[in-house]
Design an enzyme around this catalytic site. Structure first.
Site, PDB file in Angstrom:
ATOM      1  N   LYS A  59      59.344  64.208 112.345  1.00  9.14           N
ATOM      2  CA  LYS A  59      59.418  63.169 113.367  1.00  9.14           C
ATOM      3  C   LYS A  59      60.528  62.173 113.056  1.00  9.14           C
ATOM      4  O   LYS A  59      61.253  61.728 113.952  1.00  9.14           O
ATOM      5  CB  LYS A  59      58.075  62.434 113.458  1.00  9.14           C
ATOM      6  N   ASN A  60      60.655  61.807 111.792  1.00 11.21           N
ATOM      7  CA  ASN A  60      61.622  60.788 111.399  1.00 11.21           C
ATOM      8  C   ASN A  60      63.062  61.287 111.406  1.00 11.21           C
ATOM      9  O   ASN A  60      63.973  60.500 111.183  1.00 11.21           O
ATOM     10  CB  ASN A  60      61.269  60.242 110.009  1.00 11.21           C
TER      11      ASN A  60
ATOM     12  N   ARG B 262      60.141  52.080 118.883  1.00  8.99           N
ATOM     13  CA  ARG B 262      61.277  51.261 118.478  1.00  8.99           C
ATOM     14  C   ARG B 262      62.588  52.039 118.529  1.00  8.99           C
ATOM     15  O   ARG B 262      63.624  51.520 118.117  1.00  8.99           O
ATOM     16  CB  ARG B 262      61.047  50.732 117.052  1.00  8.99           C
TER      17      ARG B 262
ATOM     18  N   CYS C  25      54.094  50.841 115.444  1.00  7.64           N
ATOM     19  CA  CYS C  25      52.839  50.660 114.724  1.00  7.64           C
ATOM     20  C   CYS C  25      52.788  49.285 114.071  1.00  7.64           C
ATOM     21  O   CYS C  25      53.778  48.813 113.516  1.00  7.64           O
ATOM     22  CB  CYS C  25      52.683  51.750 113.647  1.00  7.64           C
TER      23      CYS C  25
ATOM     24  N   VAL D 169      56.525  48.699 100.563  1.00  5.44           N
ATOM     25  CA  VAL D 169      57.447  48.976 101.675  1.00  5.44           C
ATOM     26  C   VAL D 169      57.036  48.209 102.934  1.00  5.44           C
ATOM     27  O   VAL D 169      57.846  47.516 103.544  1.00  5.44           O
ATOM     28  CB  VAL D 169      57.530  50.486 101.957  1.00  5.44           C
TER      29      VAL D 169
END
Length: 442
Positions: free
Chosen positions: A26-27, A100, A124, A336
């Site tokens: 996905k990323n 985003r 999220c 993170v």
């Protein structure tokens, strides 16, 4: 979010066993789809997962005039940017939803059209994740940024030029922004403090296929020499290591045995080390990785999340469920995202012993240590989880709730599962393949 239902009732206590297959990360795939705007010719992206984030980006591309069609094989997308045009703010807002991703359209659109519009951005709720990095990066390249009540308008009347960019934190999104903007900017760009995740490196591979000139140094410095034009690419996306780790954690927590087809060792070294320390076992094959519980007690561990090559933040949430079964005290220090432990409330309700603290537990201070964020978790076990009614808070936390329900004694109802479809392709079908006992509700 791609599901016809938004609630699942799960009868827990049954080991998950079987084989599932991964597609692209996905990323990566969503960013690779945006990169297609930069080419003069169509691109072909392979192994694209059928997830809602991909559908969102496809919609955004189409409202900007990009033609997106299915390719010859399942998972192939053909992206033709020859008719790129400016989209109306309302159309962008309607397609973006809570994603985003629109911020990454800005550099490519400034190159192609000289202007870009983006609405307010969602995503999220796991931390601040400000877009200030992105806006500052674009200003460095010569963009004029105007904040409006409905969003942000950008223009580049004099074109974009190379820049020297230093990130205070190796943000993946800001690194992607620099790459997508610098490849066609006039001159040389030097990015220091860059993220170097495997998905970033695969995006660089794609851009190089398109004609970009990019070098990566060992000290998190990336140099991009701008070129006049780029062509389309053909590329098979990197596998989704976050999904692989999630199913691995599910195998461990349910005392199961799952073969994750398409998973590779190299991109998961840190996860595999921790998985083994906890007491999990794995076998590496040419076509994937088998993850299983070999029997015996699970062991407590100390985990501190970090940017690559550290232990990924996306890995900790599913693994926390397995750690509730470890004999002893485990510590997870999140460095993170400052608000990633919201999901543990449901686990505590199900019988887990988890305490969340503001201090930096685990051995090293981090940027959240003096800011009153509850970013360290202490997990005491073993605990027997029991069924409960729970609601999904975010993508990885949501999958963790699925694992908890599958592990627990009795029946659980998990609602708002549409969020999980953002990043897990056909997860309902995969649960069926693995023998989970569940029912879908309207």
């Amino acid at each position: 979010m791609g599901l016809q239902v938004d609630r699942i009732t799960i009868n827990g206590g049954k080991p998950l066993r079987g084989r599932i297959e991964l597609k692209g990360a996905k990323n990566l795939v969503t960013k690779a789809m945006v990169a297609a705007i930069l080419g003069d010719t169509p691109s072909v992206l392979k192994d694209v997962p059928n997830i809602s984030d991909v559908r969102i980006v496809r919609g955004l591309l189409e409202v900007h005039g990009v033609t997106v069609t299915e390719g010859a094989d399942e998972g192939d997308l053909v992206l033709d940017p020859s008719a790129v045009e400016t989209a109306h703010m309302a159309e962008v807002d309607a397609h973006a939803g809570s994603s985003r991703i629109p911020i990454l359209f800005c550099g490519p659109l400034l190159h192609r059209l000289g202007e870009a519009f983006i609405p307010d951005l969602g995503g999220c709720r796991i931390g601040d994740r400000p877009i200030d990095y992105h806006l500052e990066v674009l200003r460095n390249f010569g963009a004029i940024v105007e904040k409006l009540p409905s969003g942000i308008r950008m223009s580049a009347p004099n074109g974009l030029h190379g820049a020297k960019v230093s990130l205070p934190y190796p943000s993946v999104g800001a690194t992607e922004q620099v790459l997508l903007t610098a490849v066609l900017a006039d001159g040389i760009t030097e990015l220091s403090g860059a993220a170097i995740e495997p998905e970033i490196m695969d995006l660089i591979n794609i851009l190089q296929k398109m004609g970009a000139i990019i070098s990566v140094d060992t000290d998190r410095v990336i140099r991009i020499e701008g070129v006049e034009k780029l062509q389309g690419y053909t590329h098979r996306a990197l596998f989704d290591r976050n999904e692989a780790a999630s199913w691995a954690a599910a195998a461990l927590a349910t005392e199961g045995d799952i073969f994750v087809g398409g998973a590779r060792q190299a991109e998961m070294l840190m996860f595999l080390n921790v998985f083994r320390k906890v007491g999990g076992a794995f076998d590496i094959a040419e076509d994937g990785i088998r993850f299983y519980h070999p029997g015996g007690e699970l062991k407590p561990v100390i985990i501190e999340t970090d940017v690559h090559p550290g232990f990924m933040t996306d890995w900790q949430q599913p693994l926390v469920v397995a750690l509730t079964k470890a004999k002893g005290v485990s510590i997870v220090h999140e460095t993170v995202y400052e608000q990633r432990f919201g999901f543990v409330d449901a686990l505590v309700e199900m019988g887990a012993s988890i305490e969340v603290h503001k201090e930096c537990l685990g051995g090293r201070p981090c940027r959240f240590g003096q800011r009153n964020f509850k970013h360290s978790a202490v997990i005491s076990g073993p605990a027997q989880l029991h069924g409960a009614d729970i609601e999904v808070p975010d993508l990885r936390g949501g999958f963790s709730h699925l694992i908890a329900a599958l592990t627990a004694e009795g029946r659980s109802t998990v609602s708002n599962v549409g969020i999980i479809a953002r990043g897990y392709e056909n997860f309902i079908t995969k649960l069926e393949l693995l023998g989970a006992d569940f029912a879908l509700e309207g």
